[in-house]
Design a protein around this motif. Structure first.
Motif, PDB file in Angstrom:
ATOM      1  N   LEU A 153      63.831  -5.105  37.498  1.00 33.45           N
ATOM      2  CA  LEU A 153      64.085  -5.616  38.838  1.00 33.45           C
ATOM      3  C   LEU A 153      63.709  -4.580  39.901  1.00 33.45           C
ATOM      4  O   LEU A 153      63.150  -4.925  40.952  1.00 33.45           O
ATOM      5  N   ALA A 154      64.020  -3.310  39.626  1.00 35.42           N
ATOM      6  CA  ALA A 154      63.687  -2.252  40.587  1.00 35.42           C
ATOM      7  C   ALA A 154      62.186  -2.168  40.812  1.00 35.42           C
ATOM      8  O   ALA A 154      61.716  -2.018  41.945  1.00 35.42           O
ATOM      9  N   GLN A 155      61.407  -2.294  39.739  1.00 35.57           N
ATOM     10  CA  GLN A 155      59.951  -2.254  39.881  1.00 35.57           C
ATOM     11  C   GLN A 155      59.416  -3.529  40.537  1.00 35.57           C
ATOM     12  O   GLN A 155      58.466  -3.484  41.327  1.00 35.57           O
ATOM     13  N   SER A 156      60.021  -4.656  40.201  1.00 31.53           N
ATOM     14  CA  SER A 156      59.595  -5.914  40.821  1.00 31.53           C
ATOM     15  C   SER A 156      59.787  -5.867  42.328  1.00 31.53           C
ATOM     16  O   SER A 156      58.990  -6.439  43.084  1.00 31.53           O
ATOM     17  N   ASP A 199      48.723  -3.162  36.538  1.00 26.19           N
ATOM     18  CA  ASP A 199      48.907  -1.757  36.138  1.00 26.19           C
ATOM     19  C   ASP A 199      49.912  -1.645  35.005  1.00 26.19           C
ATOM     20  O   ASP A 199      49.708  -0.897  34.044  1.00 26.19           O
ATOM     21  N   ALA A 200      51.024  -2.385  35.103  1.00 27.49           N
ATOM     22  CA  ALA A 200      52.048  -2.333  34.061  1.00 27.49           C
ATOM     23  C   ALA A 200      51.499  -2.836  32.729  1.00 27.49           C
ATOM     24  O   ALA A 200      51.753  -2.239  31.677  1.00 27.49           O
ATOM     25  N   SER A 201      50.730  -3.923  32.755  1.00 28.62           N
ATOM     26  CA  SER A 201      50.159  -4.473  31.523  1.00 28.62           C
ATOM     27  C   SER A 201      49.191  -3.491  30.882  1.00 28.62           C
ATOM     28  O   SER A 201      49.146  -3.359  29.658  1.00 28.62           O
ATOM     29  N   ALA A 224      57.088  -2.164  29.984  1.00 33.48           N
ATOM     30  CA  ALA A 224      57.657  -3.271  29.210  1.00 33.48           C
ATOM     31  C   ALA A 224      58.779  -3.950  29.984  1.00 33.48           C
ATOM     32  O   ALA A 224      58.912  -5.181  29.966  1.00 33.48           O
ATOM     33  N   SER A 225      59.577  -3.167  30.680  1.00 30.97           N
ATOM     34  CA  SER A 225      60.706  -3.704  31.443  1.00 30.97           C
ATOM     35  C   SER A 225      60.244  -4.627  32.556  1.00 30.97           C
ATOM     36  O   SER A 225      60.782  -5.729  32.742  1.00 30.97           O
ATOM     37  N   VAL A 226      59.243  -4.206  33.314  1.00 31.02           N
ATOM     38  CA  VAL A 226      58.808  -5.036  34.434  1.00 31.02           C
ATOM     39  C   VAL A 226      58.036  -6.256  33.937  1.00 31.02           C
ATOM     40  O   VAL A 226      58.116  -7.346  34.529  1.00 31.02           O
ATOM     41  N   CYS A 227      57.294  -6.121  32.822  1.00 28.32           N
ATOM     42  CA  CYS A 227      56.580  -7.275  32.274  1.00 28.32           C
ATOM     43  C   CYS A 227      57.571  -8.339  31.780  1.00 28.32           C
ATOM     44  O   CYS A 227      57.393  -9.538  32.028  1.00 28.32           O
TER      45      CYS A 227
END
Length: 260
Positions: free
Chosen positions: A166-169, A177-179, A211-214
């Motif tokens: 949630l923080a990254q979202s 970039d996350a992927s 992984a968390s933001v994905c």
């Protein structure tokens, strides 16, 4: 604890010392007093800025007189933007400390890759604040304020990966970039639920953040956007079992969602 969480550390220390005089076995005082005294040894030299209605900000006003205004403005922007995304605008003030020189590491005990912490207070190092672009700083403060907001809703029941997702979202992390960072790596729920701050290797940490933001973004798409997490977080805050809370919010328990 109330004094401590709004930045009145000296008052909290006095209260806990009095509590221990009355009851030397007081668990809350014994747990919190040493940390508060360590923080106050640094924070007593800082000044407090009251320019932000939703935040109590301590910073080194002597060497960085403009820091308080900059941080206050960016945090108030974060309050509005993160509030809009999650549908929550809490009352009261959130304590924020901007630490000079090496004091941030001394107080938080974090590794060098950590650029900010929320542990009841938003804590950030002052080093480089004036050198970083405003967009970078905006990302840092939105990230840490999201942690504060999530903690206010769910307490300690929110899993680490969801906190970070949630923080990254909310801080503007790009999914592409996350992927790319994540690659083919698929960490287990157990791994994702452990504290990232305790991991020293920044490459491993980067994959766990990715992984968390994905995972969080996938859930948001399933549940109608980030605003759908408010119901989940409030359920966790009421101590609803995590599998039940996820089933109620997303139509399946957490284990099944992770497998999907």
């Amino acid at each position: 604890l109330a004094c401590y969480h709004v930045g009145r550390v000296a008052d909290a220390i006095r209260s806990w010392k009095e509590a221990l005089k009355l009851d030397p076995k007081d668990a809350i005082a014994r747990e919190n007093l040493p940390r508060a005294e360590r923080e106050e040894s640094v924070e007593k030299e800082l000044v407090e800025d009251f320019g932000a209605p939703h935040f109590a900000i301590k910073f080194d006003g002597k060497s960085n007189p403009d820091t308080g205004k900059l941080v206050a403005r960016l945090l108030e922007e974060a309050y509005e933007e993160v509030g809009r995304r999650l549908g929550v605008y809490p009352r009261g003030e959130t304590a924020v400390v901007v630490y000079p020189s090496r004091s941030f590491r001394k107080v938080t005990g974090t590794w060098s890759w950590v650029g900010g912490v929320y542990d009841g207070k938003i804590r950030v190092p002052a080093g480089g604040l004036q050198k970083r672009s405003e967009s970078e700083l905006r990302r840092v403060f939105r990230h840490e304020y999201t942690h504060a907001l999530v903690s206010g809703l769910a307490g300690k029941a929110c899993p680490v990966w969801l906190h970070e997702g949630l923080a990254q979202s909310c801080d503007g992390t790009a999914m592409a970039d996350a992927s790319r960072v994540l690659g083919a790596y698929r960490p287990s729920l157990k791994v994702l639920s452990q504290s990232f701050v305790k991991i020293r290797n920044p490459k491993i940490v980067a994959k766990l953040y990715a992984a968390s933001v994905c995972f969080t973004a996938w859930l948001a798409n399933r549940g109608g956007g980030l605003i759908g997490f408010e119901r989940l977080l409030r359920s966790l805050g009421r101590k609803v079992p995590i599998e039940d809370a996820f089933r109620d919010a997303f139509g399946a328990n957490l284990t099944t969602l992770h497998e999907e």
